[in-house]
Write a protein that holds these residues in place. Structure first.
Motif, PDB file in Angstrom:
ATOM      1  N   VAL A 127       0.833  -1.201   0.000  1.00 51.63           N
ATOM      2  CA  VAL A 127       0.000   0.000   0.000  1.00 51.63           C
ATOM      3  C   VAL A 127       0.874   1.261   0.000  1.00 51.63           C
ATOM      4  O   VAL A 127       0.613   2.218  -0.736  1.00 51.63           O
ATOM      5  N   THR A 128       1.914   1.258   0.828  1.00 54.61           N
ATOM      6  CA  THR A 128       2.828   2.406   0.862  1.00 54.61           C
ATOM      7  C   THR A 128       3.502   2.600  -0.493  1.00 54.61           C
ATOM      8  O   THR A 128       3.618   3.733  -0.986  1.00 54.61           O
ATOM      9  N   SER A 129       3.930   1.512  -1.114  1.00 56.73           N
ATOM     10  CA  SER A 129       4.560   1.591  -2.431  1.00 56.73           C
ATOM     11  C   SER A 129       3.592   2.138  -3.465  1.00 56.73           C
ATOM     12  O   SER A 129       3.969   2.942  -4.326  1.00 56.73           O
ATOM     13  N   GLY A 130       2.323   1.713  -3.399  1.00 60.98           N
ATOM     14  CA  GLY A 130       1.326   2.205  -4.340  1.00 60.98           C
ATOM     15  C   GLY A 130       1.078   3.692  -4.203  1.00 60.98           C
ATOM     16  O   GLY A 130       0.977   4.415  -5.196  1.00 60.98           O
ATOM     17  N   MET A 131       0.982   4.165  -2.966  1.00 60.99           N
ATOM     18  CA  MET A 131       0.775   5.595  -2.745  1.00 60.99           C
ATOM     19  C   MET A 131       1.975   6.399  -3.232  1.00 60.99           C
ATOM     20  O   MET A 131       1.827   7.467  -3.845  1.00 60.99           O
ATOM     21  N   PHE A 132       3.175   5.903  -2.979  1.00 62.52           N
ATOM     22  CA  PHE A 132       4.385   6.587  -3.420  1.00 62.52           C
ATOM     23  C   PHE A 132       4.446   6.655  -4.945  1.00 62.52           C
ATOM     24  O   PHE A 132       4.721   7.705  -5.526  1.00 62.52           O
ATOM     25  N   THR A 133       4.165   5.538  -5.618  1.00 61.25           N
ATOM     26  CA  THR A 133       4.196   5.516  -7.078  1.00 61.25           C
ATOM     27  C   THR A 133       3.122   6.415  -7.671  1.00 61.25           C
ATOM     28  O   THR A 133       3.372   7.133  -8.652  1.00 61.25           O
ATOM     29  N   ALA A 134       1.928   6.390  -7.092  1.00 62.03           N
ATOM     30  CA  ALA A 134       0.867   7.278  -7.566  1.00 62.03           C
ATOM     31  C   ALA A 134       1.284   8.737  -7.448  1.00 62.03           C
ATOM     32  O   ALA A 134       1.003   9.553  -8.333  1.00 62.03           O
ATOM     33  N   ALA A 135       1.961   9.071  -6.362  1.00 65.53           N
ATOM     34  CA  ALA A 135       2.409  10.454  -6.166  1.00 65.53           C
ATOM     35  C   ALA A 135       3.467  10.846  -7.196  1.00 65.53           C
ATOM     36  O   ALA A 135       3.501  12.008  -7.650  1.00 65.53           O
ATOM     37  N   VAL A 272      -4.357   0.565  -7.481  1.00 65.42           N
ATOM     38  CA  VAL A 272      -5.050  -0.723  -7.579  1.00 65.42           C
ATOM     39  C   VAL A 272      -4.091  -1.897  -7.395  1.00 65.42           C
ATOM     40  O   VAL A 272      -4.489  -2.981  -6.949  1.00 65.42           O
ATOM     41  N   ALA A 273      -2.811  -1.696  -7.702  1.00 63.29           N
ATOM     42  CA  ALA A 273      -1.837  -2.789  -7.663  1.00 63.29           C
ATOM     43  C   ALA A 273      -1.799  -3.527  -6.323  1.00 63.29           C
ATOM     44  O   ALA A 273      -1.745  -4.772  -6.310  1.00 63.29           O
ATOM     45  N   PRO A 274      -1.814  -2.846  -5.171  1.00 60.38           N
ATOM     46  CA  PRO A 274      -1.814  -3.593  -3.899  1.00 60.38           C
ATOM     47  C   PRO A 274      -3.026  -4.513  -3.755  1.00 60.38           C
ATOM     48  O   PRO A 274      -2.915  -5.624  -3.230  1.00 60.38           O
ATOM     49  N   LEU A 276      -4.689  -5.904  -6.259  1.00 62.71           N
ATOM     50  CA  LEU A 276      -4.452  -7.031  -7.156  1.00 62.71           C
ATOM     51  C   LEU A 276      -3.480  -8.031  -6.530  1.00 62.71           C
ATOM     52  O   LEU A 276      -3.660  -9.250  -6.635  1.00 62.71           O
ATOM     53  N   GLN A 277      -2.454  -7.511  -5.882  1.00 68.73           N
ATOM     54  CA  GLN A 277      -1.452  -8.388  -5.286  1.00 68.73           C
ATOM     55  C   GLN A 277      -2.059  -9.245  -4.173  1.00 68.73           C
ATOM     56  O   GLN A 277      -1.719 -10.423  -4.027  1.00 68.73           O
ATOM     57  N   ARG A 278      -2.976  -8.670  -3.433  1.00 70.71           N
ATOM     58  CA  ARG A 278      -3.595  -9.431  -2.348  1.00 70.71           C
ATOM     59  C   ARG A 278      -4.613 -10.434  -2.875  1.00 70.71           C
ATOM     60  O   ARG A 278      -4.813 -11.489  -2.256  1.00 70.71           O
ATOM     61  N   ARG A 279      -5.272 -10.116  -3.985  1.00 72.45           N
ATOM     62  CA  ARG A 279      -6.262 -11.039  -4.549  1.00 72.45           C
ATOM     63  C   ARG A 279      -5.617 -12.145  -5.376  1.00 72.45           C
ATOM     64  O   ARG A 279      -6.055 -13.301  -5.328  1.00 72.45           O
ATOM     65  N   LEU A 280      -4.601 -11.803  -6.164  1.00 72.16           N
ATOM     66  CA  LEU A 280      -4.012 -12.743  -7.111  1.00 72.16           C
ATOM     67  C   LEU A 280      -2.656 -13.271  -6.679  1.00 72.16           C
ATOM     68  O   LEU A 280      -2.133 -14.197  -7.305  1.00 72.16           O
ATOM     69  N   GLY A 281      -2.097 -12.695  -5.622  1.00 72.50           N
ATOM     70  CA  GLY A 281      -0.717 -13.018  -5.270  1.00 72.50           C
ATOM     71  C   GLY A 281       0.228 -12.170  -6.110  1.00 72.50           C
ATOM     72  O   GLY A 281      -0.150 -11.607  -7.140  1.00 72.50           O
ATOM     73  N   MET A 282       1.473 -12.089  -5.686  1.00 67.80           N
ATOM     74  CA  MET A 282       2.436 -11.271  -6.408  1.00 67.80           C
ATOM     75  C   MET A 282       2.644 -11.776  -7.834  1.00 67.80           C
ATOM     76  O   MET A 282       2.717 -10.999  -8.788  1.00 67.80           O
ATOM     77  N   PHE A 283       2.712 -13.096  -7.997  1.00 65.73           N
ATOM     78  CA  PHE A 283       2.945 -13.670  -9.324  1.00 65.73           C
ATOM     79  C   PHE A 283       1.788 -13.328 -10.268  1.00 65.73           C
ATOM     80  O   PHE A 283       1.995 -12.838 -11.384  1.00 65.73           O
ATOM     81  N   GLY A 284       0.556 -13.583  -9.831  1.00 63.89           N
ATOM     82  CA  GLY A 284      -0.601 -13.335 -10.686  1.00 63.89           C
ATOM     83  C   GLY A 284      -0.788 -11.873 -11.016  1.00 63.89           C
ATOM     84  O   GLY A 284      -1.125 -11.508 -12.153  1.00 63.89           O
ATOM     85  N   ALA A 317      -0.688  -0.118 -16.474  1.00 65.49           N
ATOM     86  CA  ALA A 317       0.276  -1.173 -16.191  1.00 65.49           C
ATOM     87  C   ALA A 317       1.596  -0.614 -15.695  1.00 65.49           C
ATOM     88  O   ALA A 317       2.262  -1.221 -14.846  1.00 65.49           O
ATOM     89  N   GLN A 318       1.983   0.549 -16.207  1.00 67.10           N
ATOM     90  CA  GLN A 318       3.238   1.152 -15.752  1.00 67.10           C
ATOM     91  C   GLN A 318       3.153   1.528 -14.280  1.00 67.10           C
ATOM     92  O   GLN A 318       4.059   1.229 -13.487  1.00 67.10           O
ATOM     93  N   GLY A 319       2.060   2.189 -13.886  1.00 60.88           N
ATOM     94  CA  GLY A 319       1.901   2.561 -12.486  1.00 60.88           C
ATOM     95  C   GLY A 319       1.815   1.353 -11.569  1.00 60.88           C
ATOM     96  O   GLY A 319       2.469   1.290 -10.525  1.00 60.88           O
ATOM     97  N   GLY A 320       1.014   0.371 -11.972  1.00 64.66           N
ATOM     98  CA  GLY A 320       0.880  -0.827 -11.148  1.00 64.66           C
ATOM     99  C   GLY A 320       2.134  -1.673 -11.136  1.00 64.66           C
ATOM    100  O   GLY A 320       2.541  -2.187 -10.088  1.00 64.66           O
ATOM    101  N   GLY A 321       2.769  -1.824 -12.300  1.00 68.06           N
ATOM    102  CA  GLY A 321       3.981  -2.628 -12.380  1.00 68.06           C
ATOM    103  C   GLY A 321       5.118  -2.035 -11.576  1.00 68.06           C
ATOM    104  O   GLY A 321       5.845  -2.760 -10.876  1.00 68.06           O
ATOM    105  N   TYR A 322       5.277  -0.719 -11.649  1.00 69.25           N
ATOM    106  CA  TYR A 322       6.344  -0.077 -10.873  1.00 69.25           C
ATOM    107  C   TYR A 322       6.092  -0.261  -9.378  1.00 69.25           C
ATOM    108  O   TYR A 322       7.027  -0.504  -8.605  1.00 69.25           O
ATOM    109  N   THR A 323       4.833  -0.156  -8.969  1.00 67.83           N
ATOM    110  CA  THR A 323       4.507  -0.353  -7.554  1.00 67.83           C
ATOM    111  C   THR A 323       4.934  -1.738  -7.081  1.00 67.83           C
ATOM    112  O   THR A 323       5.561  -1.892  -6.023  1.00 67.83           O
TER     113      THR A 323
END
Length: 410
Positions: A127-135, A272-274, A276-284, A317-323
């Motif tokens: 979540v922290t990574s997502g907020m940082f990347t969004a910023a 949204v990436a965090p 997705l990571q919790r629903r699908l796992g990091m790999f998915g 995908a760039q925002g989510g992937g970087y997160t």
């Protein structure tokens, strides 16, 4: 508290992108006023990325010597000085200020994952990574949209210097997050809950953890993933307006505005990436996002008239992937020293690719006279990013670095 740290990191993220992104909308005004040719104007946008690539190893060393808190404070101060110097005089001042901005941002880029690894609970890293990347992307959007109107009102020097307001905001929120003395202390005391590798009595970091073969393999694949993503992002940022003008028939003003879709879509992707990571796992989650990252330039190549769809997918995908890549750097590292080294390796190689992308894509276009070859190169870089990112998760996941996806057995 965690939320104060997040606010401090979000405001600091504005400082890490806005000062050099602000140049692009008014590059023509700067060149005309200083009597520069196009190559010299390009230095103002290319030098920061080159500084990131060249100075990242030294930046990692600086973060190790200063500690992450003082490194962030130093970055804020240094970027502010660079912004003022860049707007204060002629050619020499503009170039020196730009180099200062790039050099100090290189330090900040390394310090952030170290702070996240040290002070953020494991279940809040994504979540922290997502907020940082969004910023990061939000700061780019704001400065891209407002710098040109500010230049019309007060001139390009004032327009660039205006973004010192973000430096002040970052300084205030960072001091509120960590306190005045820790912000300027060489080795700040940990103020969040101790991490899994902290010593129970002293709350200090233990002896640096050993790096197994899997860690080195993960470092290589993560570096390739950052390189592929950085190449596509910086290359498209530089050349998307030209692609839209020539392939879609847009006007220069319309193409410049339309290119902002790539930046805008990255904000919801990062947030949204965090989830997705919790629903699908990091790999998915990474597999899904990186697939979208490949689809973007493929769509632009085969159906350029639907550019808005493809660039929305690429930006998301760039925002989510970087997160998630940022989260990977933090999660596979066992202590602050490891995360500092891994951040330096991945970002150093990534910014080498970023610095080379605009020139390489421009050379391909000049040689071929069409955008087919550059878009094929973008597709190849996106595939490298996707394959390397997924391999990183596979290697690290074998060693228990990630929890299972929700609803899946451990």
């Amino acid at each position: 508290m965690w939320w104060r740290l997040c606010v401090g990191l979000v405001c600091f993220a504005f400082v890490l992108r806005a000062p050099f992104v602000a140049v692009a909308p008014i590059a023509g005004d700067i060149g005309a006023d200083l009597n520069w040719d196009a190559a010299t104007v390009g230095l103002l946008t290319g030098l920061p990325a080159l500084c990131f690539a060249v100075l990242t190893p030294f930046a990692a060393r600086a973060v190790g010597l200063l500690g992450p808190n003082l490194a962030i404070s130093t970055t804020i101060l240094g970027v502010g000085i660079g912004v003022i110097v860049r707007s204060s005089g002629d050619t020499a001042a503009a170039l020196v200020g730009t180099i200062l901005i790039g050099a100090f941002i290189a330090v900040g880029n390394i310090a952030v994952p170290v702070v996240v690894r040290r002070d953020v609970a494991p279940d809040r890293v994504d979540v922290t990574s997502g907020m940082f990347t969004a910023a990061l992307n939000l700061g780019s959007m704001i400065t891209s949209a407002l710098t040109a109107p500010l230049a019309l009102l007060w001139g390009w020097r004032v327009a660039l210097a205006f973004w010192c307001v973000l430096v002040v905001l970052a300084a205030v929120t960072w001091i509120l997050a960590v306190g005045l003395r820790p912000a300027f202390r060489r080795r700040a005391v940990r103020f969040a809950s101790p991490g899994p590798n902290a010593c129970p009595r002293t709350n200090a970091s233990p002896r640096p953890a050993s790096r197994g073969w899997w860690w080195h393999r993960t470092a290589v694949t993560l570096a390739l993933a950052f390189a592929g993503q950085s190449f596509v992002y910086f290359g498209l940022t530089a050349w998307l307006p030209a692609i839209l003008r020539e392939e879609v028939g847009m006007t220069p003003i319309g193409a410049g505005a339309a290119a902002g879709v790539l930046q805008i879509a990255a904000v919801p992707g990062a947030l949204v990436a965090p989830w997705l990571q919790r629903r699908l796992g990091m790999f998915g989650a990474l597999l899904a996002l990186e697939a979208l990252y490949v689809i973007g330039p493929v769509g632009l190549l085969v159906a350029s008239e639907s550019w808005a769809v493809w660039m929305s997918l690429s930006g998301f995908a760039q925002g989510g992937g970087y997160t998630l890549l940022f989260t990977l750097v933090v999660r596979v590292s066992r202590d602050e020293d490891q995360v500092r080294v891994l951040a330096a390796v991945t970002q150093g190689i990534g910014y080498v690719a970023a610095a080379s992308a605009p020139s390489l894509i421009g050379a391909l276009w000049s040689t071929s006279g069409a955008w087919t070859a550059p878009l094929v190169v973008f597709i190849g870089a996106a595939v490298v990013c996707a394959v390397s990112a997924v391999l990183s998760v596979a290697i690290a996941g074998e060693h228990g670095r990630f929890p299972p996806a929700r609803g899946h057995p451990a």
